[in-house]
Design a protein around this motif. Structure first.
Motif, PDB file in Angstrom:
ATOM      1  N   PHE A  71      50.615 103.556  17.062  1.00 26.79           N
ATOM      2  CA  PHE A  71      50.194 102.163  16.891  1.00 26.79           C
ATOM      3  C   PHE A  71      49.702 101.542  18.203  1.00 26.79           C
ATOM      4  O   PHE A  71      49.567 100.325  18.305  1.00 26.79           O
ATOM      5  CB  PHE A  71      51.362 101.326  16.359  1.00 26.79           C
ATOM      6  N   GLY A  72      49.427 102.378  19.194  1.00 23.64           N
ATOM      7  CA  GLY A  72      49.160 101.875  20.535  1.00 23.64           C
ATOM      8  C   GLY A  72      47.985 100.932  20.654  1.00 23.64           C
ATOM      9  O   GLY A  72      48.020  99.987  21.449  1.00 23.64           O
ATOM     10  N   SER A  73      46.928 101.148  19.881  1.00 21.25           N
ATOM     11  CA  SER A  73      45.774 100.251  19.971  1.00 21.25           C
ATOM     12  C   SER A  73      45.879  99.076  19.009  1.00 21.25           C
ATOM     13  O   SER A  73      45.080  98.141  19.084  1.00 21.25           O
ATOM     14  CB  SER A  73      44.471 101.017  19.701  1.00 21.25           C
ATOM     15  N   ALA A  74      46.859  99.116  18.107  1.00 24.59           N
ATOM     16  CA  ALA A  74      47.023  98.045  17.119  1.00 24.59           C
ATOM     17  C   ALA A  74      48.113  97.053  17.507  1.00 24.59           C
ATOM     18  O   ALA A  74      48.118  95.920  17.019  1.00 24.59           O
ATOM     19  CB  ALA A  74      47.350  98.650  15.747  1.00 24.59           C
ATOM     20  N   ILE A  75      49.036  97.474  18.365  1.00 25.42           N
ATOM     21  CA  ILE A  75      50.136  96.603  18.788  1.00 25.42           C
ATOM     22  C   ILE A  75      50.007  96.352  20.284  1.00 25.42           C
ATOM     23  O   ILE A  75      50.198  97.265  21.092  1.00 25.42           O
ATOM     24  CB  ILE A  75      51.507  97.237  18.471  1.00 25.42           C
ATOM     25  N   PRO A  76      49.683  95.140  20.690  1.00 26.66           N
ATOM     26  CA  PRO A  76      49.552  94.848  22.127  1.00 26.66           C
ATOM     27  C   PRO A  76      50.900  94.942  22.841  1.00 26.66           C
ATOM     28  O   PRO A  76      51.959  94.745  22.240  1.00 26.66           O
ATOM     29  CB  PRO A  76      49.037  93.401  22.143  1.00 26.66           C
ATOM     30  N   ARG A  77      50.856  95.239  24.099  1.00 25.08           N
ATOM     31  CA  ARG A  77      52.084  95.200  24.898  1.00 25.08           C
ATOM     32  C   ARG A  77      52.668  93.789  24.847  1.00 25.08           C
ATOM     33  O   ARG A  77      51.950  92.800  24.905  1.00 25.08           O
ATOM     34  CB  ARG A  77      51.794  95.583  26.346  1.00 25.08           C
ATOM     35  N   GLY A  78      53.983  93.718  24.729  1.00 26.62           N
ATOM     36  CA  GLY A  78      54.647  92.427  24.700  1.00 26.62           C
ATOM     37  C   GLY A  78      54.638  91.737  23.351  1.00 26.62           C
ATOM     38  O   GLY A  78      55.089  90.592  23.235  1.00 26.62           O
ATOM     39  N   ALA A  79      54.160  92.412  22.314  1.00 29.22           N
ATOM     40  CA  ALA A  79      54.090  91.796  20.983  1.00 29.22           C
ATOM     41  C   ALA A  79      55.473  91.690  20.351  1.00 29.22           C
ATOM     42  O   ALA A  79      56.388  92.462  20.649  1.00 29.22           O
ATOM     43  CB  ALA A  79      53.169  92.609  20.080  1.00 29.22           C
ATOM     44  N   ARG A  80      55.599  90.726  19.455  1.00 28.72           N
ATOM     45  CA  ARG A  80      56.783  90.597  18.607  1.00 28.72           C
ATOM     46  C   ARG A  80      56.460  91.271  17.280  1.00 28.72           C
ATOM     47  O   ARG A  80      55.497  90.905  16.614  1.00 28.72           O
ATOM     48  CB  ARG A  80      57.125  89.126  18.399  1.00 28.72           C
ATOM     49  N   VAL A  81      57.282  92.242  16.891  1.00 25.20           N
ATOM     50  CA  VAL A  81      56.962  93.093  15.742  1.00 25.20           C
ATOM     51  C   VAL A  81      58.109  93.068  14.737  1.00 25.20           C
ATOM     52  O   VAL A  81      59.282  93.154  15.111  1.00 25.20           O
ATOM     53  CB  VAL A  81      56.690  94.548  16.179  1.00 25.20           C
ATOM     54  N   VAL A  82      57.756  92.965  13.456  1.00 21.27           N
ATOM     55  CA  VAL A  82      58.717  93.132  12.368  1.00 21.27           C
ATOM     56  C   VAL A  82      58.295  94.337  11.537  1.00 21.27           C
ATOM     57  O   VAL A  82      57.125  94.456  11.150  1.00 21.27           O
ATOM     58  CB  VAL A  82      58.796  91.884  11.465  1.00 21.27           C
ATOM     59  N   VAL A  83      59.229  95.226  11.284  1.00 22.95           N
ATOM     60  CA  VAL A  83      59.021  96.353  10.374  1.00 22.95           C
ATOM     61  C   VAL A  83      59.673  95.987   9.050  1.00 22.95           C
ATOM     62  O   VAL A  83      60.864  95.672   8.998  1.00 22.95           O
ATOM     63  CB  VAL A  83      59.625  97.648  10.947  1.00 22.95           C
ATOM     64  N   LYS A  84      58.888  96.007   7.971  1.00 20.37           N
ATOM     65  CA  LYS A  84      59.351  95.530   6.660  1.00 20.37           C
ATOM     66  C   LYS A  84      59.396  96.691   5.658  1.00 20.37           C
ATOM     67  O   LYS A  84      58.394  97.075   5.073  1.00 20.37           O
ATOM     68  CB  LYS A  84      58.398  94.422   6.173  1.00 20.37           C
ATOM     69  N   PRO A  85      60.587  97.291   5.450  1.00 19.62           N
ATOM     70  CA  PRO A  85      60.721  98.365   4.466  1.00 19.62           C
ATOM     71  C   PRO A  85      60.960  97.816   3.061  1.00 19.62           C
ATOM     72  O   PRO A  85      60.981  96.597   2.846  1.00 19.62           O
ATOM     73  CB  PRO A  85      61.958  99.120   4.967  1.00 19.62           C
ATOM     74  N   ASN A  86      61.148  98.712   2.111  1.00 18.65           N
ATOM     75  CA  ASN A  86      61.592  98.348   0.761  1.00 18.65           C
ATOM     76  C   ASN A  86      63.037  98.810   0.608  1.00 18.65           C
ATOM     77  O   ASN A  86      63.307 100.009   0.512  1.00 18.65           O
ATOM     78  CB  ASN A  86      60.702  99.016  -0.298  1.00 18.65           C
ATOM     79  N   TRP A  87      63.955  97.835   0.591  1.00 16.29           N
ATOM     80  CA  TRP A  87      65.381  98.107   0.400  1.00 16.29           C
ATOM     81  C   TRP A  87      65.874  97.401  -0.861  1.00 16.29           C
ATOM     82  O   TRP A  87      66.923  96.755  -0.862  1.00 16.29           O
ATOM     83  CB  TRP A  87      66.180  97.611   1.606  1.00 16.29           C
TER      84      TRP A  87
END
Length: 467
Positions: free
Chosen positions: A50-66
């Motif tokens: 995801f290196g070109s899609a997520i900038p350094r220092g970004a806030r990221v949420v990973v959303k699975p199906n639970w």
């Protein structure tokens, strides 16, 4: 953070994950995810898939199906929830991009025992260990404000599990896709919840959603759904998975009371017996607390439901058929909020965050999904920047004619805060299916015989109808 216009991301990549055991599959997932990122130009040398899609220092949420802690059939967690090994690989891939903060979060069904699910999948131990090693990883979040248990069929709620300040209230008003089917009678329903609460959140000119603040404050969301059939929406994948960013069920219309003959979409036609079941269930849900009255109405609904089944009914009274004209609207509203929503509860005219979709189609779910999903071995990861494109491919893989699945079809509609700026026939499939040149008809031709929910058999692709 949104330098690429997701509404024009018509490309979907498919990558095979061919390992024959769960252990070998997990070992292969990091490589498969890297290949997916390469195909979609998300990756960057030295910074992972995801290196070109997520900038350094970004806030990221990973959303699975639970969605739930156990399969309501005998088939286990494999076809029910996002593969835990894929969650490991996605989070590790995100961390390689150098974000400031990473959270894994979902709002499962209110009756889901999330602690048990995390324990059974080992995700609790994995998350605790990763937090000790990776300062940017902030662990697992439960986005539900309300949880519940059921006693003799009656819902017993535990409210305010999360502070309201952890959520952002959106009101789409007349721009909601629900507005054309909204009436003054309060017809919207979601199974086993008090309909009075939904009248407060959805009425003519008012359509509210309560979205986890972590999602709204994120720079990037990585949506990691499980590909499954769904009794109410036909398919659950990238689009439907966004129901899990909302904190309370009473903000989520799933169907409208009554049969199609009388203006509802809970079931086809009109049935006195089914209307009686609906009345009984409403009365049980209206009870302020568990007690004799609530139990009596719940039992009455159960008895009448069994009678309907003995008479040959397979659809029930919960909107579990292809004529459900409500749930797709709710799902698309939430997708619009995810992409355009601002932290003050308004929607901008341009996307506010990057959303990447990585679909677990290794062991997909078929049959009477999403809660009694049977395993469907596809051995694939799907990826894309646009949920409509991803689900158009996913619907093919599940043996549907996507033109007959409202959620897949209507995501290409032209409305304010659009999801696509391309047409359905412009969806392009790359990757391992057909050596990067496959068409969707190629995918459909290779589709195996697949079980659909009873109310969705009329939406199967023509080639499967003939089998």
């Amino acid at each position: 953070m949104t330098d690429r216009d997701f509404t024009r991301a018509s490309c979907v990549a498919a990558v095979r994950v061919s390992a024959d055991t769960p252990e070998r599959r997990r070992a292969e997932l990091s490589t498969s995810l890297q290949r997916l990122g390469d195909f979609l130009e998300w990756s960057e040398v030295g910074r992972g898939p995801f290196g070109s899609a997520i900038p350094r220092g970004a806030r990221v949420v990973v959303k699975p199906n639970w969605v739930l802690h156990e399969n309501r059939g005998p088939w286990g967690l494999g076809p029910l929830v996002t593969d835990p090994g894929l969650i490991h690989a996605v989070v590790e891939g995100v961390l390689a991009a150098g974000p400031a903060r990473v959270v894994v979060g979902d709002a499962p069904l209110q009756g889901c025992d999330l602690e048990r699910l995390l324990g059974d999948t080992g995700l609790d131990r994995w998350a605790a260990d990763l937090q000790t090693r990776e300062p940017a990883f902030e662990g697992v979040r439960d986005f539900r404000r309300t949880t519940c248990e059921f006693r003799y069929g009656v819902r017993v709620a535990r409210e305010d599990q999360q502070p309201e300040s952890d959520f952002v209230l959106f009101d789409l008003g007349a721009e909601s896709l629900l507005e054309p089917v909204t009436d003054m009678r309060g017809s919207f329903r979601v199974t086993q919840y008090d309909p009075r609460k939904m009248r407060q959140t959805h009425a003519p000119g008012r359509h509210c959603y309560l979205v986890a603040r972590a999602i709204v404050e994120a720079d990037v969301v990585v949506n990691v759904p499980k590909l499954k059939t769904h009794c109410k929406a036909g398919i659950t994948s990238a689009l439907k998975n966004l129901v899990g960013i909302n904190g309370n069920k009473e903000f989520l219309p799933h169907h409208r009371v009554g049969g199609s003959r009388h203006g509802g979409d809970c079931y086809p036609g009109g049935s006195v017996l089914k209307r009686a079941i609906e009345v009984a269930l409403d009365q049980s849900n209206l009870a302020s607390a568990p007690g004799t009255r609530a139990f009596a109405w719940s039992a009455t609904g159960d008895v009448l439901g069994r009678i309907a089944q003995l008479m040959g009914d397979e659809v029930g009274v919960e909107g579990a058929w292809s004529g459900n004209d409500t749930v797709w609207r709710t799902c698309l509203d939430l997708n619009r909020i995810l992409n355009y929503g601002r932290t003050d509860g308004t929607l901008a005219e341009t996307p506010q965050r990057r959303v990447l979709h990585v679909v677990d189609a290794m062991i997909a779910g078929q049959g009477d999904g999403p809660l009694a999903a049977e395993p469907l071995e596809l051995g694939l990861l799907l990826g894309g920047g646009n949920p409509a494109a991803v689900d158009w491919v996913g619907a093919h893989l599940l043996g549907y004619d996507p033109h007959r699945v409202a959620l897949a079809r209507e995501a290409f509609g032209r409305f304010r805060w659009p999801i696509t700026a391309f047409e359905r026939d412009e969806v392009r499939l790359i990757g391992d299916l057909g050596g990067g040149t496959a068409t969707l008809s190629d995918v459909l031709a290779a589709t195996q015989s697949i079980k659909h929910p009873p109310g969705w058999r009329d939406s199967a692709a023509a080639s499967l109808e003939r089998r």
